[in-house]
Design a protein around this motif. Structure first.
Motif, PDB file in Angstrom:
ATOM      1  N   THR A   1      79.331  -5.526 -23.218  1.00  0.00           N
ATOM      2  CA  THR A   1      78.029  -5.180 -22.812  1.00  0.00           C
ATOM      3  C   THR A   1      77.578  -5.309 -21.276  1.00  0.00           C
ATOM      4  OG1 THR A   1      77.043  -6.925 -23.406  1.00  0.00           O
ATOM      5  CG2 THR A   1      77.073  -5.190 -25.161  1.00  0.00           C
ATOM      6  N   VAL A   2      76.454  -4.605 -20.809  1.00  0.00           N
ATOM      7  CA  VAL A   2      76.281  -4.925 -19.513  1.00  0.00           C
ATOM      8  C   VAL A   2      75.860  -6.265 -19.524  1.00  0.00           C
ATOM      9  CG1 VAL A   2      74.031  -4.508 -17.992  1.00  0.00           C
ATOM     10  CG2 VAL A   2      75.516  -2.599 -18.999  1.00  0.00           C
TER      11      VAL A   2
ATOM     12  N   GLY B   1      76.908 -11.954 -17.749  1.00  0.00           N
ATOM     13  CA  GLY B   1      77.067 -13.355 -18.071  1.00  0.00           C
ATOM     14  C   GLY B   1      78.521 -13.797 -18.269  1.00  0.00           C
ATOM     15  N   PHE B   2      79.433 -12.974 -17.868  1.00  0.00           N
ATOM     16  CA  PHE B   2      80.844 -13.432 -17.901  1.00  0.00           C
ATOM     17  C   PHE B   2      81.056 -14.673 -17.129  1.00  0.00           C
ATOM     18  CE2 PHE B   2      85.462 -13.492 -16.740  1.00  0.00           C
ATOM     19  CZ  PHE B   2      85.977 -13.231 -18.270  1.00  0.00           C
ATOM     20  N   GLY B   3      80.812 -14.627 -15.878  1.00  0.00           N
ATOM     21  CA  GLY B   3      81.067 -16.049 -15.155  1.00  0.00           C
ATOM     22  C   GLY B   3      80.282 -17.412 -15.700  1.00  0.00           C
ATOM     23  N   LEU B   4      79.160 -17.123 -16.263  1.00  0.00           N
ATOM     24  CA  LEU B   4      78.400 -18.212 -16.709  1.00  0.00           C
ATOM     25  C   LEU B   4      78.961 -18.606 -17.599  1.00  0.00           C
ATOM     26  CD1 LEU B   4      74.938 -16.741 -16.151  1.00  0.00           C
ATOM     27  CD2 LEU B   4      75.830 -18.544 -14.730  1.00  0.00           C
ATOM     28  N   THR B   5      79.401 -17.690 -18.854  1.00  0.00           N
ATOM     29  CA  THR B   5      80.321 -18.128 -20.014  1.00  0.00           C
ATOM     30  C   THR B   5      81.373 -18.983 -19.731  1.00  0.00           C
ATOM     31  OG1 THR B   5      79.586 -16.035 -20.834  1.00  0.00           O
ATOM     32  CG2 THR B   5      81.244 -17.187 -22.248  1.00  0.00           C
TER      33      THR B   5
ATOM     34  N   GLY C   1      70.481  -4.223 -20.637  1.00  0.00           N
ATOM     35  CA  GLY C   1      71.532  -5.223 -20.843  1.00  0.00           C
ATOM     36  C   GLY C   1      72.598  -4.901 -21.980  1.00  0.00           C
ATOM     37  N   SER C   2      71.986  -4.215 -23.175  1.00  0.00           N
ATOM     38  CA  SER C   2      72.926  -3.956 -24.399  1.00  0.00           C
ATOM     39  C   SER C   2      73.485  -2.642 -24.396  1.00  0.00           C
ATOM     40  CB  SER C   2      71.985  -3.975 -25.620  1.00  0.00           C
ATOM     41  OG  SER C   2      70.954  -3.039 -25.154  1.00  0.00           O
ATOM     42  N   ARG C   3      73.653  -2.021 -23.055  1.00  0.00           N
ATOM     43  CA  ARG C   3      74.564  -0.727 -22.862  1.00  0.00           C
ATOM     44  C   ARG C   3      76.076  -1.153 -22.821  1.00  0.00           C
ATOM     45  NH1 ARG C   3      71.375   3.552 -20.967  1.00  0.00           N
ATOM     46  NH2 ARG C   3      69.759   3.753 -22.483  1.00  0.00           N
ATOM     47  N   MET C   4      76.880  -0.275 -22.851  1.00  0.00           N
ATOM     48  CA  MET C   4      78.115  -0.477 -22.645  1.00  0.00           C
ATOM     49  C   MET C   4      78.510   0.229 -21.583  1.00  0.00           C
ATOM     50  SD  MET C   4      79.247  -2.112 -25.256  1.00  0.00           S
ATOM     51  CE  MET C   4      81.024  -2.305 -25.100  1.00  0.00           C
ATOM     52  N   PRO C   5      79.569  -0.439 -20.635  1.00  0.00           N
ATOM     53  CA  PRO C   5      79.688   0.029 -19.148  1.00  0.00           C
ATOM     54  C   PRO C   5      79.692   1.648 -19.125  1.00  0.00           C
ATOM     55  CG  PRO C   5      80.902  -1.731 -19.381  1.00  0.00           C
ATOM     56  CD  PRO C   5      80.137  -1.763 -20.661  1.00  0.00           C
ATOM     57  N   LEU C   6      80.569   2.259 -20.207  1.00  0.00           N
ATOM     58  CA  LEU C   6      80.857   3.440 -20.129  1.00  0.00           C
ATOM     59  C   LEU C   6      79.730   4.495 -20.293  1.00  0.00           C
ATOM     60  CD1 LEU C   6      84.240   3.712 -21.669  1.00  0.00           C
ATOM     61  CD2 LEU C   6      83.710   4.181 -19.346  1.00  0.00           C
ATOM     62  N   GLN C   7      78.475   3.819 -20.817  1.00  0.00           N
ATOM     63  CA  GLN C   7      77.360   4.624 -21.119  1.00  0.00           C
ATOM     64  C   GLN C   7      76.229   4.531 -20.001  1.00  0.00           C
ATOM     65  OE1 GLN C   7      76.340   2.212 -24.633  1.00  0.00           O
ATOM     66  NE2 GLN C   7      77.194   3.681 -26.198  1.00  0.00           N
ATOM     67  N   ILE C   8      76.629   4.101 -18.995  1.00  0.00           N
ATOM     68  CA  ILE C   8      75.536   4.160 -17.753  1.00  0.00           C
ATOM     69  C   ILE C   8      76.171   4.933 -16.634  1.00  0.00           C
ATOM     70  CG2 ILE C   8      74.431   1.906 -18.512  1.00  0.00           C
ATOM     71  CD1 ILE C   8      76.178   0.607 -16.660  1.00  0.00           C
ATOM     72  N   SER C   9      75.614   5.281 -15.690  1.00  0.00           N
ATOM     73  CA  SER C   9      75.837   6.186 -14.535  1.00  0.00           C
ATOM     74  C   SER C   9      76.581   5.401 -13.570  1.00  0.00           C
ATOM     75  CB  SER C   9      74.469   6.547 -13.997  1.00  0.00           C
ATOM     76  OG  SER C   9      73.968   5.707 -13.264  1.00  0.00           O
ATOM     77  N   GLY C  10      77.314   6.071 -12.638  1.00  0.00           N
ATOM     78  CA  GLY C  10      77.935   5.315 -11.522  1.00  0.00           C
ATOM     79  C   GLY C  10      77.179   4.348 -10.706  1.00  0.00           C
TER      80      GLY C  10
ATOM     81  N   ALA D   1      76.968  -0.649 -32.558  1.00  0.00           N
ATOM     82  CA  ALA D   1      75.805  -1.412 -33.226  1.00  0.00           C
ATOM     83  C   ALA D   1      75.016  -2.241 -32.038  1.00  0.00           C
ATOM     84  CB  ALA D   1      75.977  -2.093 -34.393  1.00  0.00           C
ATOM     85  N   ARG D   2      75.871  -3.088 -31.315  1.00  0.00           N
ATOM     86  CA  ARG D   2      75.203  -3.983 -30.223  1.00  0.00           C
ATOM     87  C   ARG D   2      74.357  -3.229 -29.463  1.00  0.00           C
ATOM     88  NH1 ARG D   2      79.895  -7.836 -28.128  1.00  0.00           N
ATOM     89  NH2 ARG D   2      78.489  -9.478 -27.574  1.00  0.00           N
ATOM     90  N   HIS D   3      74.976  -1.965 -28.801  1.00  0.00           N
ATOM     91  CA  HIS D   3      74.356  -1.118 -27.885  1.00  0.00           C
ATOM     92  C   HIS D   3      72.954  -0.716 -28.543  1.00  0.00           C
ATOM     93  CE1 HIS D   3      73.047   2.494 -26.119  1.00  0.00           C
ATOM     94  NE2 HIS D   3      73.368   3.110 -26.933  1.00  0.00           N
ATOM     95  N   VAL D   4      72.711  -0.305 -29.460  1.00  0.00           N
ATOM     96  CA  VAL D   4      71.687   0.155 -30.124  1.00  0.00           C
ATOM     97  C   VAL D   4      70.540  -0.994 -30.376  1.00  0.00           C
ATOM     98  CG1 VAL D   4      70.605   1.148 -32.147  1.00  0.00           C
ATOM     99  CG2 VAL D   4      72.836   1.739 -31.639  1.00  0.00           C
ATOM    100  N   THR D   5      70.861  -2.090 -30.636  1.00  0.00           N
ATOM    101  CA  THR D   5      69.841  -3.141 -30.807  1.00  0.00           C
ATOM    102  C   THR D   5      69.355  -3.588 -29.488  1.00  0.00           C
ATOM    103  OG1 THR D   5      71.775  -4.666 -30.789  1.00  0.00           O
ATOM    104  CG2 THR D   5      70.820  -4.206 -32.784  1.00  0.00           C
TER     105      THR D   5
END
Lengths: 364, 301
Positions: free
Chosen positions: A95-96, A101-105, A131-140, B297-301
């Motif tokens: 997710t976004v 958070g990748f580097g922090l993890t 933050g909960s979106r996936m990269p392919l679901q957001i604009s350029g 599901a993670r995206h929806v929440t």
């Protein structure tokens, strides 16, 4: 001492690929909080330089230091530099928020702390709540912001930007350019920006290094680069210009008389350190907006010519005209499109004047 | 499918009602599958519930005896051995094949051509010849033992006719099936993702675990599935490499069909193999869908 304030110090960097292709030697230093651009056409070595700093390519010779400590021998994953790619390079399975958070993890920061810092940086780049979106679901443009946030959340001493705007369309590119610059100023983030777009470099940079064929042609402020190009290449690459070849006829202190065509002379202001002496072959650099037409040039000293307009290009806000001056190659002039200006080019035969302070002399 | 048929619909204005395009594209193969695969399998399943008859091969009396017989100690052993060999082969293929697949997915075009050639060429040699090659190499009087005797180390290698020998030969057969889909998955991961993760501080192992493994897992999964399915269905390899003590389900089916002429029992064993394969395919599909749904599901929440 500049060395103590230097954030990044690149000294004598070279990179040899094969027998033919080489980059360098390249040397420059970037100060704390500075926005420094590496500008040049494709294949000039700007990306190679950036990849050497990031650690994805090794130097053939030379040194790179960050805050006085050599980093060119350290593996890329220990260098702790921010890097934003042209392709954004977001992890498609995260997710976004997890991307940011990748580097922090990786650094084993606690989950609550990660969430707090990710939220803060999401807000910083204007993407709070996404933050909960996936990269392919957001604009350029949003992907661009996430890529930036992913680097900024680690608060790196140095941020590297590899043509981050060139994958965006024009309108968005301009908007992101302003946002990026504002953000950089607010955070005081030392930044090295790689671009082939001279407008971007001029608009955003504190200083610019212009590269060509693997070496630096000139390092300077945008104004320096534009007004006092160090070479024909820089003059031609940054903005449009008239390059008038000729020779020095006479020099009186800081004023020189140049012969730039048959029976055409041009007065130029030369700096104390300009070596031009009578008889020297030179190139006079004149920006189109400094070629004044008609009444606009009646006051003040300078070099007047008469010419004929051969071509008018209407660009909306600006108008560009080609003027044929007998004895000289044609001149390009540009001016703001106003009614008065339009009246001045109503007849094809015009008076042209170039102010003495607007001619920059390059040795040939 | 909808997009294909909608394309066709736009042409419907000038022509009389047409057969949807997908019928032409998939139809011939679907017909072939039904006639040459589905119907024989159904026939096989029906034979498996008939009683064996020494005179007519099978009689009309329905029975589950053929399946009950599979719970005899001997056949349970064969079945467990088959699954074990399949599992170990798949594991070995994963360990050997994943690094190879990564390298192929990242190397230059030129090296890729060479690498693919080396991987695909063994697939063109028959399994009999390949097993025979292993026998020449690994046998009691094989090349390795002969060389060892010459060097004064004695005849120590005694691997022929053991389960490891079967696994070694199967790994060689299954490795391309593991490598090719995994390589395709690796090729789809942009290099910039690796660089981005490295830049964010991921050491090589973290890069592998957090970026490469999850993104390549669909390829790894189909590679593993293919390897396992092929490994549990072989006949020639265990017959030549495993001797009399390491027989797999395929060998038992072969013997029941050719030697004992007990087709109903052979069919029952074949049905069990087919069910295992279908179960594995279905569960890997289901797993993929669950993972995808969890991401959404993670995206929806």
């Amino acid at each position: 001492m500049t060395a103590s304030r230097s954030m990044l110090e690149v000294t004598g960097l070279t990179r040899r690929y094969s027998d033919q292709v080489t980059v360098g030697p390249i040397s420059f230093s970037v100060e704390q909080g500075e926005f420094f651009s590496l500008l040049g056409p494709s294949g000039c070595g700007k990306s190679t330089t950036l990849r050497c700093i990031a650690g994805f390519e090794s130097l053939t010779t030379g040194e790179i230091s960050l805050l006085g400590e050599r980093i060119d021998t350290k593996p890329a994953y220990t260098r702790n530099l921010g890097l934003v790619f042209q392709s954004h390079a977001l992890f498609p399975h995260l997710t976004v928020a997890d991307n940011i958070g990748f580097g922090l993890t990786i650094r084993k920061v606690g989950a609550a702390d990660i969430r707090r810092r990710v939220d803060r940086v999401l807000e910083l780049v204007g993407m709070a709540g996404l933050g909960s979106r996936m990269p392919l679901q957001i604009s350029g443009g949003q992907q661009q912001r996430v890529a930036l946030a992913r680097s900024l959340v680690l608060e790196p001493p140095l941020l590297l930007l590899d043509e981050p705007l060139s994958s965006l369309d024009l309108k968005l590119r301009q908007q992101m350019r302003d946002e990026l610059r504002t953000l950089q100023r607010t955070l005081g983030q030392t930044t090295v920006f790689v671009t082939h777009d001279q407008t971007e470099a001029l608009a955003m940079s504190d200083r610019i290094a212009v590269l060509s064929d693997g070496h630096i042609e000139q390092i300077g402020t945008p104004v320096d680069i534009y007004r006092k190009p160090a070479s024909r290449f820089v003059a031609g690459f940054i903005g449009q210009c008239n390059l008038l070849e000729g020779s020095v006829q006479a020099r009186d202190g800081n004023t020189a008389r140049l012969a730039v065509g048959e029976g055409i002379s041009l007065l130029a202001r030369v700096a104390d350190d300009c070596p031009a002496r009578p008889g020297d072959a030179v190139v006079a650099v004149v920006r189109p907006e400094d070629v004044l037409i008609g009444d606009a040039g009646s006051a003040g000293g300078g070099s007047p010519f008469s010419g004929t307009i051969t071509d008018v290009e209407y660009l909306g806000e600006d108008t560009q005209v080609r003027i044929h001056v007998p004895g000289l190659a044609s001149l390009t002039a540009a001016f703001k499109t106003t009614r008065e200006a339009a009246a001045r080019i109503a007849t094809p035969n015009v008076q042209v004047r170039i102010d003495v302070d607007d001619v920059f002399v390059l040795s040939r | 499918m909808t997009s294909l048929s909608s394309v066709v619909e736009t042409h419907d204005h000038k022509a009389t009602p047409q057969v949807p395009l997908w019928v032409w594209l998939l139809g011939p193969y679907l017909a072939f599958l039904v006639l040459a695969l589905l119907l024989p399998i159904l026939y096989l399943a029906s034979i498996s519930i008939h009683t064996y008859s020494a005179q007519k091969i099978w009689s009309d009396i329905l029975t589950l005896q053929n399946y009950a017989k599979l719970f005899d100690g001997y056949y349970v052993d064969v079945l467990l051995r088959t699954l074990r060999i399949g599992l170990v082969t798949t594991l070995a293929c994963t360990i050997l094949g994943a690094p190879l697949a990564y390298w192929l997915g990242r190397c230059s075009r030129k090296m890729l051509a060479v690498g693919l050639f080396l991987i695909v060429v063994p697939m063109m040699v028959s399994t009999v010849i390949r097993a025979f090659g292993w026998m020449i190499l690994l046998g009691r009087n094989g090349l390795i033992n002969q060389a060892s005797v010459q060097l004064g180390f004695g005849r120590w290698l005694n691997i022929m006719n053991t389960e490891p020998a079967v696994v070694i030969a199967l790994v060689q057969i299954c490795l391309p099936l593991m490598v090719l889909p995994t390589m395709a998955a690796v090729e789809k991961i942009p290099m910039s993702l690796e660089e981005a993760a490295t830049n964010l501080g991921a050491a090589p192992f973290q890069l592998f675990r957090r970026i490469l493994l999850p993104l390549a897992s669909p390829g790894l999964a189909s590679g593993a599935l293919l390897s396992f399915v092929v490994a549990i269905s072989v006949v020639v390899t265990p017959a030549l490499m495993g001797g009399r003590t390491n027989r797999m389900v395929g060998n038992e089916i072969y013997d029941q069909v050719i030697t004992a002429m007990n087709w109903p029992f052979a069919s029952a064993m074949a049905v069990v193999l087919i069910v295992i394969v279908i179960f594995l395919l279905a569960s890997s599909l289901a797993l993929g869908r669950v993972l995808e749904r969890r991401a959404n599901a993670r995206h929806v929440t």
